[in-house]
Design a protein around this motif. Structure first.
Motif, PDB file in Angstrom:
ATOM      1  N   UNK A 109      12.067  30.690  26.317  1.00 55.71           N
ATOM      2  CA  UNK A 109      11.408  31.752  27.094  1.00 55.71           C
ATOM      3  C   UNK A 109       9.981  31.319  27.416  1.00 55.71           C
ATOM      4  N   UNK A 110       9.610  31.437  28.679  1.00 58.05           N
ATOM      5  CA  UNK A 110       8.270  31.087  29.115  1.00 58.05           C
ATOM      6  C   UNK A 110       7.599  32.359  29.620  1.00 58.05           C
ATOM      7  N   UNK A 111       6.432  32.674  29.035  1.00 58.66           N
ATOM      8  CA  UNK A 111       5.663  33.836  29.489  1.00 58.66           C
ATOM      9  C   UNK A 111       4.372  33.345  30.128  1.00 58.66           C
ATOM     10  N   UNK A 112       4.100  33.830  31.340  1.00 62.11           N
ATOM     11  CA  UNK A 112       2.805  33.557  31.950  1.00 62.11           C
ATOM     12  C   UNK A 112       2.003  34.853  31.892  1.00 62.11           C
ATOM     13  N   UNK A 113       0.898  34.845  31.138  1.00 64.25           N
ATOM     14  CA  UNK A 113       0.016  36.030  31.202  1.00 64.25           C
ATOM     15  C   UNK A 113      -1.061  35.689  32.217  1.00 64.25           C
ATOM     16  N   UNK A 114      -1.085  36.488  33.263  1.00 62.86           N
ATOM     17  CA  UNK A 114      -1.820  36.116  34.468  1.00 62.86           C
ATOM     18  C   UNK A 114      -3.107  36.937  34.585  1.00 62.86           C
ATOM     19  N   UNK A 115      -4.239  36.313  34.224  1.00 62.29           N
ATOM     20  CA  UNK A 115      -5.521  37.004  34.399  1.00 62.29           C
ATOM     21  C   UNK A 115      -6.269  36.448  35.625  1.00 62.29           C
ATOM     22  N   UNK A 116      -5.525  35.730  36.448  1.00 55.37           N
ATOM     23  CA  UNK A 116      -5.975  35.349  37.792  1.00 55.37           C
ATOM     24  C   UNK A 116      -7.213  34.455  37.846  1.00 55.37           C
TER      25      UNK A 116
ATOM     26  N   UNK B  95      -4.735  28.913  41.153  1.00 53.25           N
ATOM     27  CA  UNK B  95      -3.787  29.263  42.206  1.00 53.25           C
ATOM     28  C   UNK B  95      -3.407  30.737  42.156  1.00 53.25           C
ATOM     29  N   UNK B  96      -3.740  31.395  41.059  1.00 59.65           N
ATOM     30  CA  UNK B  96      -3.390  32.814  40.892  1.00 59.65           C
ATOM     31  C   UNK B  96      -4.497  33.753  41.336  1.00 59.65           C
TER      32      UNK B  96
ATOM     33  N   UNK C  85       2.600  32.659  45.084  1.00 55.47           N
ATOM     34  CA  UNK C  85       3.654  33.508  44.519  1.00 55.47           C
ATOM     35  C   UNK C  85       4.486  32.720  43.504  1.00 55.47           C
ATOM     36  N   UNK C  86       4.001  32.681  42.283  1.00 54.74           N
ATOM     37  CA  UNK C  86       4.616  31.857  41.240  1.00 54.74           C
ATOM     38  C   UNK C  86       6.004  32.362  40.836  1.00 54.74           C
TER      39      UNK C  86
END
Ligand SMILES: Cc1ncc(C[n+]2csc(CCOP(=O)(O)OP(=O)(O)O)c2C)c(N)n1
Ligand code: SF4
Ligand code: SF4
Ligand code: SF4
Ligand SMILES: [Mg+2]
Lengths: 298, 293
Positions: free
Chosen positions: B120-127, B138-139, B164-165
């Motif tokens: 499982x891969x989680x991306x926590x995206x704080x941009x 890129x976010x 758009x990842x």
């Protein structure tokens, strides 16, 4: 040359204070440098910044170990570490606290100036950011730089970043603090145990740095060991839960970044050892059962 | 699955040193309540590593590893395969930031997805790259001010739109892709549970508002996540083997102007910039919901 060491918490603007002070001295024809110490600190964690002022060019680049002045932006820091460490014999400490200098307890009796910068900041800026108010206190306590130069430096530095109006408000915070600063002598005698670190030898160091949970002379290390790090002293505001209004929906329990809310008899309860006072729980509670109140420390 | 179905037991402890009001600790703590004790966590360099794994201290109550910034996909592949060989059922969980996912980690991630590793891969995206002091990634959304895309005389924040990842991951046609927001607990928990129950490569992408880098009052973290969803700046859906199987649609769409209000990173926005951002949201909205906003 004289040297100032600022003690604050990440996000309180100790670095900006150190820079603005240097600018004020520069405006009076001095040479001045300022810099923060970089680490892995997040907002709320203890941090330091430094300012050096001289009549001639400054070539030293080291941290300041023997300051002439120590400035403490967050009162809770005088409880956990000896802020006077290395302070020169006739040095002085300037602290943000509602207390009078005579009521402040430190490791030894020293010249001390106090001002309730948090209340001034809340009143004038609407936020507990004390880095400009404290500059007024330094001007008053040390007499090393005029309040006019401090105001000019703040308007230039903060105005550039936050806009003209905010710059002027911050200058007013400094002026107000300047007028309210008390100078006296702090009590000594408070003891600080030096905090131990876990420093294994090469032989003791586990392969790959892998550690299981274990007790060391520096406390718990390894899995789950952060539980010994009490983050409650980061807080300026504290959530108060009105049990009567709480309907036990658990939303605050779910959202709290610290995981420090538990449910007891169906009602939310905060563990203040860890609560950083972010205010998320109060903002999200559907019945408005949580109020944020200014933290008052004994 | 809802909040009340969650166990009390935590595998992520208080005492970590994230900024007050950071969304990331609430995200990982609640995920871990579902993933449970038979989980091995890997994180590359990022805020999460620094505030929860400050050697020798750990906020995790499960085995936890750290390696280089760019190889989360490779590391969780290795963990998953080693345990399979040993005949033990564990969850190999990688949690990376947006910098570690969109930019520097994309090759290892794409490889692991293409091989359909059981992880499982989680991306926590704080941009943005927050741990090193708010650099654009890129976010980072269009117009946001970061230290490498400042709002000044030459430019007004980031010039490009957000990549758009999640769609890139959907194009890998892996067993499960989902986008999540901590502001929508039921949807959040159901997706975590589904990820746990699915086999093969799973990708969870969660928006993680950052009061320090986005410059907002720390009490507003959840409110801002909610507004991100309501405005369409952040969309919630899930996909299995490349097909979208579930979409959450906000009851009432709010204008992006309402989302960016109160966030210092957008403070310099002009009317034209708001319109540009709104056009981007509307394009995305139409693609996902198949209708004009
Ligand atoms: C190869 C490499 N390059 C750069 C760094 C420095 N670095 C550490 S954390 C970080 C930012 C991480 O950003 P992101 O993945 O978005 O996570 P965040 O900190 O924002 O949560 C960077 C650039 C590094 N550790 N390794
Ligand atoms: S959010 Fe409010 S009502 Fe719900 S459990 Fe917390 S205090 Fe009680
Ligand atoms: S103020 Fe923040 S840290 Fe404190 S209990 Fe509420 S949500 Fe948790
Ligand atoms: S900088 Fe942002 S992401 Fe990093 S710990 Fe602080 S709030 Fe969280
Ligand atoms: Mg990031």
């Amino acid at each position: 040359m004289y040297e100032i060491r600022f003690h604050g918490r990440g996000g309180q603007g100790g670095r900006m204070a150190a820079e603005a002070y240097a600018l004020a001295a520069f405006l009076e024809g001095k040479y001045a440098v300022s810099f923060p110490i970089f680490g892995a600190e997040r907002r709320g964690a203890p941090v330091k910044a430094f300012t050096r002022v001289d009549d001639k060019k400054i070539r030293i680049k080291t941290q300041i170990y023997q300051p002439d002045y120590v400035v403490v932006l967050d009162e809770t820091l005088i409880e956990t570490e000896d802020v006077l460490e290395g302070l020169k014999e006739d040095g002085m400490v300037i602290i943000n606290t509602p207390k009078k200098p005579e009521e402040v307890e430190l490791s030894k009796p020293v010249k001390c100036a106090t001002v309730d910068a948090t209340s001034i900041a809340l009143e004038i800026l609407g936020r507990p950011i004390t880095n400009t108010a404290i500059l007024g206190a330094i001007a008053k306590a040390t007499g090393k730089v005029s309040i006019e130069s401090i105001e000019k430096a703040i308007i230039e530095k903060f105005g550039a970043r936050l806009g003209k109006e905010a710059g002027e408000k911050n200058a007013l915070a400094a002026r107000t603090a300047y007028e309210k600063t008390l100078v006296g002598v702090a009590k000594g005698g408070k003891e600080f145990k030096p905090r131990k670190k876990w420093l294994p030898t090469v032989e003791e160091m586990p392969i790959g740095g892998a550690i299981a949970t274990m007790q060391t002379e520096a406390g718990l290390v390894g899995i789950g060991s952060f539980i010994e790090n009490k983050t409650g002293d980061w807080r300026t505001f504290k959530p108060i839960i009105n049990k009567e209004k709480c309907i036990g929906c658990k939303l605050c329990w779910f959202y709290c970044p610290e995981g420090c809310i538990s449910m007891q008899d169906g009602k939310a309860t905060v563990n203040y050892d860890y609560c950083k006072g972010c205010g998320i729980c109060a903002n999200e509670c559907p019945t408005k059962a949580i109020k944020m109140e200014r933290e008052v420390r004994a | 699955m809802n909040i009340k179905d969650l166990p009390d037991e935590d595998y992520f402890t208080p005492g970590h040193t994230a900024c007050a009001g950071c969304a990331a600790p609430a995200i990982v703590r609640n995920m871990m309540k579902i993933f449970g004790k038979d989980t091995i966590v890997y994180t590359p360099a990022n805020c999460l590593l620094v505030f929860s794994g400050t050697y020798p201290h750990l906020a995790w109550k499960v085995p936890y590893l750290h390696e280089a910034f760019e190889n989360t996909g490779a590391c969780i592949s290795g963990i998953a395969r080693a345990y399979k060989k040993k005949g033990r059922k564990v969850i190999a969980l990688g949690i990376a930031g947006d910098g570690g996912t969109y930019d520097i980690g994309i090759q290892a991630l794409s490889g692991a997805a293409e091989r359909n590793e059981d992880a499982i891969y989680v991306c926590y995206d704080n941009e943005a790259y927050m741990n090193t002091g708010i650099q654009r990634s890129g976010a980072t959304p269009y117009g946001a001010a970061t230290t490498t895309t400042p709002a000044g005389k030459k430019i007004l924040g980031k010039l490009e739109h957000k990549k758009d990842m999640a769609e890139i991951m959907r194009a890998h046609e892996i067993p499960y892709v989902a986008t999540l927001s901590i502001s929508h607990p039921k949807d959040f928990l159901e997706k975590v549970k589904k990820a746990k129950e699915t086999e093969g490569f799973r990708y969870l992408h969660v928006l993680s508002p950052c009061p320090t880098g986005w410059r907002f009052d720390p009490s507003k973290t959840i409110e801002i996540a909610r507004k991100a969803v309501d405005s369409g700046m952040w969309t919630l859906y899930e996909a299995e083997y490349g097909e979208i199987t579930k979409i959450y649609k906000p009851k009432k769409k709010i204008p992006v102007a309402e989302y960016i209000k109160g966030q210092g990173r957008f403070r310099h926005f002009t009317e034209e910039m708001i319109e540009e951002l709104q056009r981007w949201v509307d394009r995305k909205w139409k693609r996902l919901y198949g209708e004009e906003p």
